[in-house]
Structures are given as structure tokens and as C-alpha cells.
Design an enzyme around this catalytic site. Structure first.
Site, PDB file in Angstrom:
ATOM      1  N   LEU A  33       0.768  -1.162  -0.037  1.00 25.22           N
ATOM      2  CA  LEU A  33       0.067  -0.117  -0.136  1.00 25.22           C
ATOM      3  C   LEU A  33       0.923   1.378  -0.100  1.00 25.22           C
ATOM      4  CD1 LEU A  33      -2.881  -1.049   2.409  1.00 25.22           C
ATOM      5  CD2 LEU A  33      -2.800  -1.361   0.180  1.00 25.22           C
ATOM      6  N   GLY A  77      -1.701   6.270  -2.508  1.00 25.77           N
ATOM      7  CA  GLY A  77      -2.914   6.452  -3.546  1.00 25.77           C
ATOM      8  C   GLY A  77      -3.899   5.394  -3.030  1.00 25.77           C
ATOM      9  N   HIS A  78      -3.406   4.306  -2.486  1.00 22.06           N
ATOM     10  CA  HIS A  78      -4.575   3.408  -1.834  1.00 22.06           C
ATOM     11  C   HIS A  78      -5.059   4.081  -0.539  1.00 22.06           C
ATOM     12  CE1 HIS A  78      -1.550   0.166  -3.408  1.00 22.06           C
ATOM     13  NE2 HIS A  78      -2.678  -0.140  -3.920  1.00 22.06           N
ATOM     14  N   GLN A 134      -8.257   6.328 -10.611  1.00 22.50           N
ATOM     15  CA  GLN A 134      -8.221   6.720 -12.128  1.00 22.50           C
ATOM     16  C   GLN A 134      -6.817   6.363 -12.685  1.00 22.50           C
ATOM     17  OE1 GLN A 134      -8.525  11.076 -12.878  1.00 22.50           O
ATOM     18  NE2 GLN A 134      -6.940  10.464 -14.366  1.00 22.50           N
ATOM     19  N   LYS A 135      -6.082   6.181 -12.009  1.00 25.48           N
ATOM     20  CA  LYS A 135      -4.726   5.408 -12.720  1.00 25.48           C
ATOM     21  C   LYS A 135      -4.995   4.256 -13.376  1.00 25.48           C
ATOM     22  CE  LYS A 135      -1.262   3.383 -10.709  1.00 25.48           C
ATOM     23  NZ  LYS A 135      -0.772   2.291 -11.737  1.00 25.48           N
ATOM     24  N   ASP A 136      -5.765   3.376 -13.166  1.00 27.29           N
ATOM     25  CA  ASP A 136      -6.388   2.356 -13.790  1.00 27.29           C
ATOM     26  C   ASP A 136      -7.537   2.574 -14.669  1.00 27.29           C
ATOM     27  OD1 ASP A 136      -4.035   0.215 -12.928  1.00 27.29           O
ATOM     28  OD2 ASP A 136      -4.601   1.240 -11.063  1.00 27.29           O
ATOM     29  N   MET A 191       1.927   7.272  -8.260  1.00 29.64           N
ATOM     30  CA  MET A 191       2.198   6.216  -7.197  1.00 29.64           C
ATOM     31  C   MET A 191       1.636   4.836  -7.533  1.00 29.64           C
ATOM     32  SD  MET A 191       1.725   7.728  -3.619  1.00 29.64           S
ATOM     33  CE  MET A 191       2.616   9.211  -3.046  1.00 29.64           C
ATOM     34  N   SER A 192       2.571   3.830  -7.434  1.00 30.42           N
ATOM     35  CA  SER A 192       2.104   2.426  -7.817  1.00 30.42           C
ATOM     36  C   SER A 192       3.096   1.243  -7.077  1.00 30.42           C
ATOM     37  CB  SER A 192       2.391   2.105  -9.365  1.00 30.42           C
ATOM     38  OG  SER A 192       2.570   0.846  -9.590  1.00 30.42           O
ATOM     39  N   SER A 193       2.430   0.393  -6.783  1.00 30.62           N
ATOM     40  CA  SER A 193       3.334  -0.738  -5.832  1.00 30.62           C
ATOM     41  C   SER A 193       4.458  -1.096  -6.555  1.00 30.62           C
ATOM     42  CB  SER A 193       2.465  -2.000  -5.749  1.00 30.62           C
ATOM     43  OG  SER A 193       1.127  -1.610  -5.193  1.00 30.62           O
TER      44      SER A 193
HETATM   45  P1  AMP Z   1      -3.774  -2.175  -6.833  1.00 32.41           P
HETATM   46  O1  AMP Z   1      -3.340  -2.747  -5.457  1.00 32.41           O
HETATM   47  O2  AMP Z   1      -2.533  -1.724  -7.763  1.00 32.41           O
HETATM   48  O3  AMP Z   1      -4.643  -3.315  -7.462  1.00 32.41           O
HETATM   49  O4  AMP Z   1      -4.525  -1.011  -6.614  1.00 32.41           O
HETATM   50  C1  AMP Z   1      -5.694  -0.857  -5.634  1.00 32.41           C
HETATM   51  C2  AMP Z   1      -6.472   0.328  -6.043  1.00 32.41           C
HETATM   52  O5  AMP Z   1      -5.930   1.581  -6.133  1.00 32.41           O
HETATM   53  C3  AMP Z   1      -7.080   0.305  -7.504  1.00 32.41           C
HETATM   54  O6  AMP Z   1      -8.408   0.995  -7.563  1.00 32.41           O
HETATM   55  C4  AMP Z   1      -5.977   1.424  -8.242  1.00 32.41           C
HETATM   56  O7  AMP Z   1      -6.547   1.904  -9.389  1.00 32.41           O
HETATM   57  C5  AMP Z   1      -5.918   2.405  -7.122  1.00 32.41           C
HETATM   58  N1  AMP Z   1      -4.550   3.077  -7.131  1.00 32.41           N
HETATM   59  C6  AMP Z   1      -3.444   2.627  -7.429  1.00 32.41           C
HETATM   60  N2  AMP Z   1      -2.612   3.554  -7.310  1.00 32.41           N
HETATM   61  C7  AMP Z   1      -3.098   4.712  -7.503  1.00 32.41           C
HETATM   62  C8  AMP Z   1      -2.767   6.207  -7.242  1.00 32.41           C
HETATM   63  N3  AMP Z   1      -1.535   6.463  -7.400  1.00 32.41           N
HETATM   64  N4  AMP Z   1      -3.650   7.090  -6.905  1.00 32.41           N
HETATM   65  C9  AMP Z   1      -4.944   6.793  -6.685  1.00 32.41           C
HETATM   66  N5  AMP Z   1      -5.449   5.349  -6.637  1.00 32.41           N
HETATM   67  C10 AMP Z   1      -4.491   4.287  -7.126  1.00 32.41           C
END
Ligand code: AMP
Length: 283
Positions: free
Chosen positions: A33, A36-37, A148-150, A184-186
Site C-alpha cells: 500500500l 494512492g490506496h 483513475q490511474k487504472d 504512485m504504484s506498488s
Molecule cells: P492495486 O493494489 O494496484 O490493485 O490498486 C488498488 C486500487 O488502488 C485500484 O483501484 C487502483 O486504481 C488504486 N490506485 C493505485 N495507484 C493509485 C494512485 N497512485 N492513486 C490513486 N489510486 C491508485
């Protein structure tokens, strides 16, 4: 914060919450996390009374075994972050709990899964739709929050919810960025120091293209500059597209659609990153 790993126990707990007529918000994640999360958790806390977050690295949405194995995982620091953020419930099942058997059902989206990520990650959205459907049935939230990133994932989930009549409101939350603009991204955790610097190319290319479009420069000319930005940062773009955000179809004249957006995916070393930017600020 209540932590569940079993579907039946989570369901029993949520049944009591629903009996009290409390609004439930749901934030599905794959963990590792970041802020963003946490912005999705914050939004859920604003809109609802009980926030449920799931952490599950969903094997059915990975097309590459190595990508799945290398996906960052740290459940103890994640649960600390969630606790601090005021999340009420964490659901972190293991793979055998979510998929006791290999799923037989496949989900297709006709058009939406045939572009962008759908082309580069075969079967990805089938996996996403399957896990989201399962989690929606288990949690049965009033609201669910996505980033919205995805963007393509958001559109697919909207279609899923509309066509299958889920009684769930989908909220889409703006992308949270690092101070230099990197979304931000994992996956950013896997970038080394040099790659981390080069990863700014995605945001640089997006903001450059947006400004140039607003100055009415031609897309073909813009693409030349964009490719130079990627070259300079040793980044390999997979797609860089100007599309209509309602269906991801390619557009030529951005003034002809209500909410145009530029979407990108690119490889920095072995790490595949995605991002997007709307042309109009309040889209
Ligand atoms: P993930 O863990 O990557 O599957 O992401 C879980 C949720 O967090 C998804 O709805 C993503 O779109 C959202 N998310 C991921 N990165 C960001 C970010 N930088 N800003 C906002 N939401 C994000």
C-alpha cells in the site's frame, strides 16, 4: 481494525453491520500500500460508515508467472498503514480461499478489453472482473472505490456493475502522485535508483502532450517529441494514445469529445508502468 482471512467469517461480521443499516465502503487492493490506496480509504471513510479493504494478489489477472512472483507483498506493514488510516475491516484471504478450484467462468468485455492493457496483458481483465465479482458478492458494499490511474479497469468495472446489476456505486478517485509527478504504484518499489529517475518520462510525456494539444499542435508532431522524451529516459513505450475516456476509442480531434484523455504504458527496465492524464482539468 478487524482482520479476516475466511469468507464465511467476514460475511457473518458484515451481516451484523448491515442489520444496523450502516453504509459499507469497499476498497479492493493487491497490497504493497501507498498513499494512492490510502486516498481511496480516506474517500470511503468520508462517504460511508464502515470501510472494508481487501488485500489479495490475484493470480488470475497476471499473464506472467514472474510478474506474479515478483509482485511486492508486505501484509504486516500494510495492516499497520490501514489501521492508522482508520480502516475498519481488512480482508486478506489466501489463494485457496478465493479459488478452491481453477475458475471455469471467463469474462469478456467485447471492446473494452481489446485495447491498451487488454492487448499487452492477455486475460488480465478476465482475472480482474472475476475477482472483483467475487469480492463484490462477498462484501456486498454500498460503495466501491477505484483509482483513475487504472482507467481501463474503472471502465470495465462500471460495465460489470451495470450489466450484471450490482447494487453498488462506483467512485473513481484521482491519481495520487510523487512530488515529481510519477503516479504512485506498488510496482515503483521495484525500480532501482536509476530507473526511478527515468520513470518520470511517463508523466513528462503526458504533460508535454497535453500542453501541446491545448496549443493545437498536430498529434503526429506531438508524438515525435513524446518519442524523444522516452528515448532520452531509456523508456520503452507500449502505447501512448489519445482516446475518448468513455470507451477508450482513439480520437483525432480532442475537441470533438467531452472527456479526452491520454493513456500510456511503458517499460522502465523490466518494470511496466501505466498512467493517464485528462486534457481538461475537471474531467
Ligand atoms: P492495486 O493494489 O494496484 O490493485 O490498486 C488498488 C486500487 O488502488 C485500484 O483501484 C487502483 O486504481 C488504486 N490506485 C493505485 N495507484 C493509485 C494512485 N497512485 N492513486 C490513486 N489510486 C491508485
Amino acid at each position: 481494525m478487524h482482520i479476516f482471512t475466511k469468507i464465511a467469517l467476514l460475511r457473518a461480521f458484515l451481516k451484523e453491520i448491515k442489520a444496523q443499516n450502516k453504509l459499507i465502503g469497499f476498497v479492493p487492493t493487491m497490497g504493497a500500500l501507498h498513499n494512492g490506496h490510502l486516498s481511496l480509504i480516506a474517500e470511503s471513510r468520508l462517504k460511508t460508515e464502515i470501510t472494508v479493504c481487501s488485500i489479495f494478489v490475484n493470480p488470475t489477472q497476471f499473464s506472467s508467472e514472474t510478474d506474479l512472483e515478483k509482485y511486492p507483498q508486505n501484509i504486516s506493514s500494510d495492516s499497520e498503514l490501514l489501521q492508522k488510516a482508520g480502516c475498519d475491516v481488512l480482508f486478506c484471504p489466501d489463494v485457496s480461499e478465493m479459488y478452491p478450484d481453477k475458475p471455469a467462468i471467463e469474462m469478456r468485455f467485447k471492446v473494452l478489453d481489446q485495447v491498451q492493457e487488454g492487448v499487452h496483458r492477455l486475460g488480465h481483465f478476465n482475472g480482474v472482473a472475476l475477482i472483483v465479482t467475487k469480492l463484490f458478492h462477498i462484501v456486498s458494499p454500498d460503495f466501491a472505490f477505484f483509482g483513475q490511474k487504472d482507467l481501463q479497469q474503472c471502465l470495465i468495472i462500471r460495465q460489470l456493475v451495470n450489466e450484471l446489476n450490482f447494487d453498488i456505486r462506483i467512485a473513481i478517485i484521482p491519481t495520487v502522485r510523487e512530488s515529481d509527478g510519477l503516479a504512485m504504484s506498488s510496482r515503483n518499489q521495484r525500480l532501482n535508483t536509476d530507473e526511478r529517475k527515468r520513470a518520470i518520462s511517463l508523466f513528462k510525456a503526458l504533460t508535454f502532450a497535453r500542453e501541446a494539444l491545448l496549443k493545437r499542435e498536430a498529434w503526429s508532431e506531438i508524438m515525435k517529441q513524446v518519442n524523444l522524451i522516452f528515448e532520452k529516459h531509456q523508456t520503452i513505450p507500449e502505447y501512448f494514445e489519445l482516446v475518448d475516456s468513455s470507451n477508450l476509442s482513439l480520437i483525432v480531434d480532442y475537441t470533438q469529445v467531452e472527456h479526452p484523455v491520454i493513456c500510456v504504458s511503458a517499460l522502465v527496465g523490466e518494470i511496466r508502468l501505466i498512467d493517464n492524464i485528462f486534457i481538461h482539468e475537471n474531467s
